[in-house]
Design an enzyme around this catalytic site. Structure first.
Site, PDB file in Angstrom:
ATOM      1  N   HIS A   1      27.526  89.330  62.256  1.00 47.34           N
ATOM      2  CA  HIS A   1      27.434  88.478  63.448  1.00 47.34           C
ATOM      3  C   HIS A   1      28.321  89.037  64.576  1.00 47.34           C
ATOM      4  O   HIS A   1      27.846  89.275  65.685  1.00 47.34           O
ATOM      5  CB  HIS A   1      27.871  87.049  63.076  1.00 47.34           C
ATOM      6  CG  HIS A   1      27.800  86.067  64.203  1.00 47.34           C
ATOM      7  ND1 HIS A   1      26.735  85.216  64.376  1.00 47.34           N
ATOM      8  CD2 HIS A   1      28.645  85.806  65.226  1.00 47.34           C
ATOM      9  CE1 HIS A   1      26.942  84.481  65.446  1.00 47.34           C
ATOM     10  NE2 HIS A   1      28.090  84.816  65.991  1.00 47.34           N
ATOM     11  N   GLU A   2      29.580  89.253  64.243  1.00 46.48           N
ATOM     12  CA  GLU A   2      30.509  89.724  65.281  1.00 46.48           C
ATOM     13  C   GLU A   2      30.141  91.145  65.727  1.00 46.48           C
ATOM     14  O   GLU A   2      30.297  91.482  66.905  1.00 46.48           O
ATOM     15  CB  GLU A   2      31.961  89.658  64.785  1.00 46.48           C
ATOM     16  CG  GLU A   2      32.439  88.262  64.373  1.00 46.48           C
ATOM     17  CD  GLU A   2      32.279  87.192  65.444  1.00 46.48           C
ATOM     18  OE1 GLU A   2      32.330  87.529  66.634  1.00 46.48           O
ATOM     19  OE2 GLU A   2      32.087  86.017  65.070  1.00 46.48           O
TER      20      GLU A   2
ATOM     21  N   HIS B   1      27.714  90.855  68.460  1.00 46.84           N
ATOM     22  CA  HIS B   1      28.368  90.568  69.749  1.00 46.84           C
ATOM     23  C   HIS B   1      28.965  91.858  70.319  1.00 46.84           C
ATOM     24  O   HIS B   1      28.835  92.153  71.510  1.00 46.84           O
ATOM     25  CB  HIS B   1      29.514  89.565  69.550  1.00 46.84           C
ATOM     26  CG  HIS B   1      29.084  88.132  69.451  1.00 46.84           C
ATOM     27  ND1 HIS B   1      28.306  87.521  70.400  1.00 46.84           N
ATOM     28  CD2 HIS B   1      29.356  87.175  68.524  1.00 46.84           C
ATOM     29  CE1 HIS B   1      28.117  86.241  70.061  1.00 46.84           C
ATOM     30  NE2 HIS B   1      28.733  86.008  68.923  1.00 46.84           N
TER      31      HIS B   1
ATOM     32  N   GLU C   1      24.810  85.220  71.962  1.00 49.48           N
ATOM     33  CA  GLU C   1      24.552  84.649  70.637  1.00 49.48           C
ATOM     34  C   GLU C   1      23.231  85.173  70.072  1.00 49.48           C
ATOM     35  O   GLU C   1      23.074  85.303  68.859  1.00 49.48           O
ATOM     36  CB  GLU C   1      24.547  83.115  70.775  1.00 49.48           C
ATOM     37  CG  GLU C   1      24.911  82.355  69.528  1.00 49.48           C
ATOM     38  CD  GLU C   1      26.264  82.701  68.916  1.00 49.48           C
ATOM     39  OE1 GLU C   1      27.151  83.217  69.619  1.00 49.48           O
ATOM     40  OE2 GLU C   1      26.421  82.472  67.707  1.00 49.48           O
TER      41      GLU C   1
END
Ligand code: ZN
Length: 555
Positions: free
Chosen positions: A319-320, A323, A349
């Site tokens: 997820h990170e 980003h 997101e």
């Protein structure tokens, strides 16, 4: 004659110090009236030079230099924030808060510099303004937007919001620990009132919630989100019921097997490499709550290793990394410019969830990654079959807590917060009624009973922090990324095969070209429409969920 303009960066200062030649080739000496204005003694120069000694291009360059300085300060703030969360010694807090306060004051001063307003006005009044390029216009628009936001609010209100934020967060912590909403209620009411006031100052003619939304998702409206979220709710609620009643439920027991931290660290690094999160321009550290911070050449992520929840670090890293990849792949030519930043929180997101869910939890990806996963984890999961593994990491279970929820139920958690925020801002509901409305919506949308308010209305810190209008961006990310997937599959028919082979680069190149590189050249809805050729809609996310989960759960 050398003039000292300490407030201006060296490049501009150098150009001014050289003086300007007028049309007859005479040297025009520019004198400073004060450090924020220019005068020129030649009547022959065009209007803007006579008045200020600067051409429109120089005005624009100066504006960009001012903006660049603010951006650099913000980068310093972010880096100190990262250090605060990761490696700062436990007794360094007081010193750090002095650093934060000093920087915040300086950034505020730079952001509200009246010269920014003057320069914008000068540029717009100039006859040559009509020949400004799309990029110049966009930068100007973004500078003006930020400047208005900074200067329209009375200082008293800014201070009151900052002061109250500290009090409200502290009170929220106490109330949450005591499971007593009554303690938090007065501060929540005040936080909401302050945000309404803020919205009014920023734009008294617009719906207050739209003004707040605009801060996180530019030009998105509550009417559009209501429409999108209603569709999402109509699609997801029956799907969740089907999933829950499906006979084929996953065995998730192996997810709590002990997986030592060094193995998880190796997995995190390996997965970062697989998705092309550039660790020479980034790094992975640990914090209680994972986050990403940085810009272009230095974008750092954090994760959290729980020895009995290996999947937590695995997917939070993906997820990170999503980003971080967005920030690392912004177009270099926009670096330090206002448009050289991600288009919105919703789009951010969309990228994190693309790597975490669309790729990271897909059957195709695990066809590729399972052998490597088993190699890195030794004999811990050796007996787990691929299909069982895939089903367990895609386990759908309605829960009370948003941050630990799965891909399908997640959006409903966000929809509940949005509906409450919207109705609060319109005065349709009151702060007094919140716990009962919250609990009723959790029962209706997720079938979950909330027993106390600390796991209900008080579970997130956002409202205590005055973040109203922020939540919708989480679910918009899901809507956006499924939309992108639909287009990618059309434009790249071998998409599934690429994921099966772990060849993520062509997919990343697509995302970079379409999503990352345009940076903030467009508002998020416009960027999405350019990518997909149709207005934002929820069909693709719902279709994606129905297809994926009906196969996993067998209905
Ligand atoms: Zn995120």
């Amino acid at each position: 004659m050398i003039l000292v303009f300490l407030v201006y960066p060296a490049k501009i200062f150098y150009r001014i110090a050289q003086g300007i030649n007028n049309k007859k080739g005479q040297r025009i000496v520019i004198k400073s009236q004060n450090k924020n204005s220019y005068t020129c003694n030649s009547p022959l120069l065009p209007y803007h030079q006579r008045l200020y000694g600067m051409t429109i291009q120089e005005d624009y360059d100066l504006l960009l230099e001012k903006s660049k300085k603010i951006i650099i300060y913000q980068m310093i703030q972010a880096q100190l924030g990262w250090d605060f969360e990761t490696y700062m010694p436990s007794k360094g807090g007081q010193q750090r808060s002095m650093q934060f306060a000093t920087l915040a004051k300086d950034v505020h001063k730079l952001s509200t510099d009246p010269e920014i307003g003057n320069l914008i006005q000068k540029i717009k009044d100039d006859p040559e303004y009509s020949s400004f390029s799309k990029i110049q216009n966009r930068n100007l628009y973004l500078i003006q937007r930020d400047y208005d936001r900074e200067t329209k609010l009375p200082v008293d209100l800014v201070e009151e919001i900052a002061r109250h934020q500290v009090i409200a967060i502290e009170t929220w912590k106490k109330a949450k620990a005591a499971k007593d909403y009554e303690i938090f209620k007065p501060e929540l009411k005040k936080a909401l009132d302050l945000q309404k006031k803020r919205a009014h100052y920023l734009n008294p003619d617009k719906h207050p919630y739209d003004v707040l939304l605009d801060i996180y998702e530019p030009n998105m409206t509550s009417a559009t989100i209501t429409k999108l979220f209603n569709e999402l709710k109509d699609g997801l609620v029956p799907l969740i019921k089907k999933i829950q009643s499906a006979p084929n439920q996953p065995d998730t027991s192996f997810l709590t097997r002990t997986c030592p931290t060094p193995i998880q660290e190796e997995l995190a690094t390996d997965l970062s490499n697989v998705v092309h999160y550039d660790l020479e321009r980034g790094r992975i550290d640990t914090t209680e709550h994972p986050f990403t911070t940085g810009y272009y050449q230095d974008v750092r992520i954090t994760t959290h290793y729980y020895e009995n929840e290996f999947d937590n670090a695995l997917f939070s890293t993906m997820h990170e990394a999503g980003h971080a990849i967005y920030e690392q792949n912004l177009d270099e030519k926009f670096m330090y410019q206002p448009l050289g930043q991600a288009a919105s929180l919703g789009l951010h997101e969309s990228q994190s969830r693309f790597f975490e869910n669309i790729i990271g939890r897909s059957p195709e990806f695990w066809e590729y990654y399972m052998p490597k996963f088993k190699e890195l984890t030794g004999d811990i999961f050796v007996d787990i079959e691929d299909k069982a593994f895939l089903h367990a990491i895609n386990h759908v279970k309605p829960s009370k807590i948003r941050v630990t929820s799965d891909e399908v139920t997640y959006s409903l958690h966000v929809i509940i917060r949005f509906e409450i925020e919207r109705d609060l801002s319109e005065g349709k509901i009151t702060v007094e009624e919140l716990p009962s409305i919250w609990n009723q919506k959790y029962k209706e949308y997720l079938g979950v009973d909330i027993e106390d308010d600390s796991e209900g209305v008080m579970q997130d810190t956002h409202w205590a922090a005055g973040l109203f209008g922020y939540f919708p961006t989480y679910a918009l990310g899901n809507i956006y990324n499924a939309h992108m997937l639909h287009v990618i599959r059309k434009e790249m028919p071998n998409y599934d095969d690429l994921v099966r082979k772990g060849e993520i680069k062509p997919i990343l190149d697509w995302l970079t070209k379409k999503v990352h590189q345009p940076a903030s050249l467009y508002d998020p809805a416009d960027l999405m429409e350019r990518i997909t050729n149709v207005p934002i809609n929820t069909k693709y996310f719902i279709d994606y969920c129905v297809k994926k989960y009906s196969q996993l759960y067998g209905f």
